[in-house]
Design a protein around this motif. Structure first.
Motif, PDB file in Angstrom:
ATOM      1  N   SER A  42       0.837  -1.192   0.000  1.00 59.60           N
ATOM      2  CA  SER A  42       0.000   0.000   0.000  1.00 59.60           C
ATOM      3  C   SER A  42       0.874   1.244   0.000  1.00 59.60           C
ATOM      4  O   SER A  42       1.785   1.359   0.821  1.00 59.60           O
ATOM      5  CB  SER A  42      -0.913   0.031   1.232  1.00 59.60           C
ATOM      6  N   PRO A  43       0.625   2.194  -0.892  1.00 60.92           N
ATOM      7  CA  PRO A  43       1.383   3.446  -0.874  1.00 60.92           C
ATOM      8  C   PRO A  43       0.963   4.309   0.303  1.00 60.92           C
ATOM      9  O   PRO A  43      -0.057   4.062   0.943  1.00 60.92           O
ATOM     10  CB  PRO A  43       0.998   4.100  -2.205  1.00 60.92           C
ATOM     11  N   ALA A  44       1.762   5.315   0.593  1.00 69.10           N
ATOM     12  CA  ALA A  44       1.431   6.231   1.687  1.00 69.10           C
ATOM     13  C   ALA A  44       0.155   6.998   1.367  1.00 69.10           C
ATOM     14  O   ALA A  44      -0.152   7.281   0.201  1.00 69.10           O
ATOM     15  CB  ALA A  44       2.581   7.204   1.920  1.00 69.10           C
ATOM     16  N   ALA A  45      -0.607   7.323   2.419  1.00 70.23           N
ATOM     17  CA  ALA A  45      -1.766   8.192   2.258  1.00 70.23           C
ATOM     18  C   ALA A  45      -1.284   9.636   2.184  1.00 70.23           C
ATOM     19  O   ALA A  45      -0.385  10.026   2.932  1.00 70.23           O
ATOM     20  CB  ALA A  45      -2.722   8.020   3.433  1.00 70.23           C
ATOM     21  N   LYS A  46      -1.868  10.422   1.277  1.00 70.39           N
ATOM     22  CA  LYS A  46      -1.465  11.821   1.126  1.00 70.39           C
ATOM     23  C   LYS A  46      -2.579  12.740   1.595  1.00 70.39           C
ATOM     24  O   LYS A  46      -3.758  12.509   1.308  1.00 70.39           O
ATOM     25  CB  LYS A  46      -1.136  12.134  -0.338  1.00 70.39           C
ATOM     26  N   VAL A  47      -2.186  13.768   2.335  1.00 73.41           N
ATOM     27  CA  VAL A  47      -3.122  14.778   2.820  1.00 73.41           C
ATOM     28  C   VAL A  47      -2.597  16.145   2.404  1.00 73.41           C
ATOM     29  O   VAL A  47      -1.397  16.418   2.513  1.00 73.41           O
ATOM     30  CB  VAL A  47      -3.263  14.719   4.360  1.00 73.41           C
ATOM     31  N   GLY A  48      -3.469  17.042   1.962  1.00 80.50           N
ATOM     32  CA  GLY A  48      -3.061  18.394   1.592  1.00 80.50           C
ATOM     33  C   GLY A  48      -2.460  18.444   0.203  1.00 80.50           C
ATOM     34  O   GLY A  48      -2.715  17.595  -0.652  1.00 80.50           O
ATOM     35  N   GLY A  49      -1.658  19.483  -0.031  1.00 81.38           N
ATOM     36  CA  GLY A  49      -1.024  19.670  -1.333  1.00 81.38           C
ATOM     37  C   GLY A  49      -1.750  20.637  -2.239  1.00 81.38           C
ATOM     38  O   GLY A  49      -1.264  20.954  -3.329  1.00 81.38           O
ATOM     39  N   LEU A  50      -2.929  21.149  -1.817  1.00 82.51           N
ATOM     40  CA  LEU A  50      -3.694  22.097  -2.612  1.00 82.51           C
ATOM     41  C   LEU A  50      -3.977  23.346  -1.791  1.00 82.51           C
ATOM     42  O   LEU A  50      -4.042  23.292  -0.559  1.00 82.51           O
ATOM     43  CB  LEU A  50      -5.012  21.475  -3.086  1.00 82.51           C
TER      44      LEU A  50
ATOM     45  N   GLY B 106      -2.289  25.870  -0.925  1.00 79.12           N
ATOM     46  CA  GLY B 106      -1.287  26.272   0.047  1.00 79.12           C
ATOM     47  C   GLY B 106      -1.193  25.394   1.279  1.00 79.12           C
ATOM     48  O   GLY B 106      -0.400  25.676   2.188  1.00 79.12           O
ATOM     49  N   ILE B 107      -1.992  24.318   1.345  1.00 74.94           N
ATOM     50  CA  ILE B 107      -1.953  23.404   2.492  1.00 74.94           C
ATOM     51  C   ILE B 107      -0.760  22.469   2.324  1.00 74.94           C
ATOM     52  O   ILE B 107      -0.583  21.872   1.259  1.00 74.94           O
ATOM     53  CB  ILE B 107      -3.257  22.593   2.587  1.00 74.94           C
ATOM     54  N   PRO B 108       0.095  22.344   3.338  1.00 72.27           N
ATOM     55  CA  PRO B 108       1.275  21.478   3.215  1.00 72.27           C
ATOM     56  C   PRO B 108       0.890  20.049   2.864  1.00 72.27           C
ATOM     57  O   PRO B 108      -0.108  19.514   3.355  1.00 72.27           O
ATOM     58  CB  PRO B 108       1.913  21.552   4.614  1.00 72.27           C
ATOM     59  N   ARG B 109       1.698  19.425   2.027  1.00 75.83           N
ATOM     60  CA  ARG B 109       1.462  18.039   1.652  1.00 75.83           C
ATOM     61  C   ARG B 109       2.130  17.129   2.679  1.00 75.83           C
ATOM     62  O   ARG B 109       3.320  17.238   2.958  1.00 75.83           O
ATOM     63  CB  ARG B 109       2.024  17.760   0.264  1.00 75.83           C
ATOM     64  N   LEU B 110       1.353  16.221   3.252  1.00 74.19           N
ATOM     65  CA  LEU B 110       1.856  15.296   4.266  1.00 74.19           C
ATOM     66  C   LEU B 110       1.487  13.870   3.871  1.00 74.19           C
ATOM     67  O   LEU B 110       0.477  13.639   3.197  1.00 74.19           O
ATOM     68  CB  LEU B 110       1.261  15.615   5.640  1.00 74.19           C
ATOM     69  N   HIS B 111       2.311  12.913   4.310  1.00 74.17           N
ATOM     70  CA  HIS B 111       2.101  11.515   3.947  1.00 74.17           C
ATOM     71  C   HIS B 111       2.064  10.651   5.209  1.00 74.17           C
ATOM     72  O   HIS B 111       2.754  10.952   6.188  1.00 74.17           O
ATOM     73  CB  HIS B 111       3.212  11.035   3.010  1.00 74.17           C
TER      74      HIS B 111
END
Length: 330
Positions: free
Chosen positions: A164-172, A174-179
């Motif tokens: 399973s790949p990491a779950a991604k949060v944010g990235g749009l 201006g919200i920081p992208r976190l995994h």
């Protein structure tokens, strides 16, 4: 209830059947449904997506959800749960996870995960643990995730390496992208979060001294007492072992601190409930065979046998505790 990795799936199913389900069911029915759930094949959809679809996502400029193998796993859980309860009942696994926050009578359910960018142990919870350490950074539902499906929340803790790949949060916007990866990268038993909850209860509740906490830790196997020996390729093996064994060290420390807290605040020791059959007899695969399930059930029956000195029930009786009769414990 504090779950990590595959344990989060088990607790998630137990929570859905026992507390989220509108119709109460007996323990025997719950066990039968759980056996059916974990004998369903959830591996094939992942392998299929990984080989024929998700590989393309690595090279495409946009992410195609149809190819995502993590979504395939979540959908397989949702289908499996629907088959347990029938088509006329609400599917807890496919509904909003955050809706559980309006039920304060439910047990606290913590799903532990690992934030890649900070290394912090973070969590999803059906209640608001607003007094735990670094809550704004670690409670994903507080600020980082508005809402998500029940199955998706569980899958934040079950991001097994490679499968399973990491779950991604944010990235749009201006919200920081976190995994986020498997919760076991930090600590593999859920003891760290459980210790935080108990410490919080002690500091906030004037009635804590009237309660005897009973902590049962479900473990994959007996604790390994052997220390691995490095005899070749030291400079490379030392680094690899340090990285891979850090999780084991964190789990050992968390369990030790939890036991010390209980010893200092009550006369009841925590109960470790490791799976005692050999690993070859109960392989922890994504699909449990009938033989593996039989071995697990036999082990559980031994643990609940009140005539065995090492059984869970015997350990509870040994401390002369009293239990409310209406809770089903005699």
């Amino acid at each position: 209830m504090s779950g990590v990795s595959g344990g989060a799936v088990g607790l998630g199913l137990y929570n859905a059947l026992t507390f989220e389900n509108n119709n109460q069911i007996s323990s025997s029915v719950s066990v039968a449904l759980s056996k059916k759930f974990f004998q369903d094949d959830t591996l094939s959809p992942i392998i299929g997506k990984m080989l024929f679809g998700d590989f393309l996502n690595l090279f495409l400029p946009i992410h195609i959800k149809l190819f995502d193998r993590s979504i395939a796993l979540e959908k397989s859980w949702e289908r499996s749960y629907q088959s347990l309860i029938g088509n006329n009942r609400e599917n807890v696994f496919s509904r909003s996870f955050a809706s559980g926050k309006i039920k304060p009578t439910q047990p606290l359910f913590i799903i532990n995960t690992t934030e890649v960018e900070t290394g912090l142990q973070c969590w999803m919870s059906n209640l608001t643990p607003d007094s735990l350490a670094l809550k704004n950074k670690r409670d994903l539902l507080a600020e980082k995730v508005n809402d998500l499906n029940y199955s998706t929340a569980i899958n934040f803790s079950t991001r097994f390496p490679l499968f399973s790949p990491a779950a991604k949060v944010g990235g749009l916007n201006g919200i920081p992208r976190l995994h986020y990866l498997d919760g076991g990268y930090v600590e593999n038993t859920g003891s760290a979060s459980m210790l935080e909850v108990l410490q919080l209860l002690k500091s906030k509740s004037p009635y804590f001294n009237r309660i005897t906490p009973i902590v049962i830790t479900l473990l994959f196997s007996e604790e390994d007492k052997n220390t691995p020996k490095i005899r070749f390729g030291n400079e490379f093996i030392e680094i690899l072992n340090a990285v891979t064994h850090t999780r084991s060290g964190n789990s050992t420390m968390s369990r030790f601190q939890l036991k010390r807290f209980l010893k200092e605040n009550s006369d009841v020791c925590p109960i470790d409930a490791p799976l005692t059959p050999e690993e070859k007899n109960v392989p922890m695969n994504w699909v449990l065979s009938a033989q593996s399930m039989n071995n697990i059930m036999s082990d559980i029956e031994d643990k609940l046998n009140d005539t065995l000195e090492t059984g869970i029930i015997n350990k509870l009786h040994r401390h002369n505790l009293s239990f409310p009769q209406n809770k089903g414990f005699k």
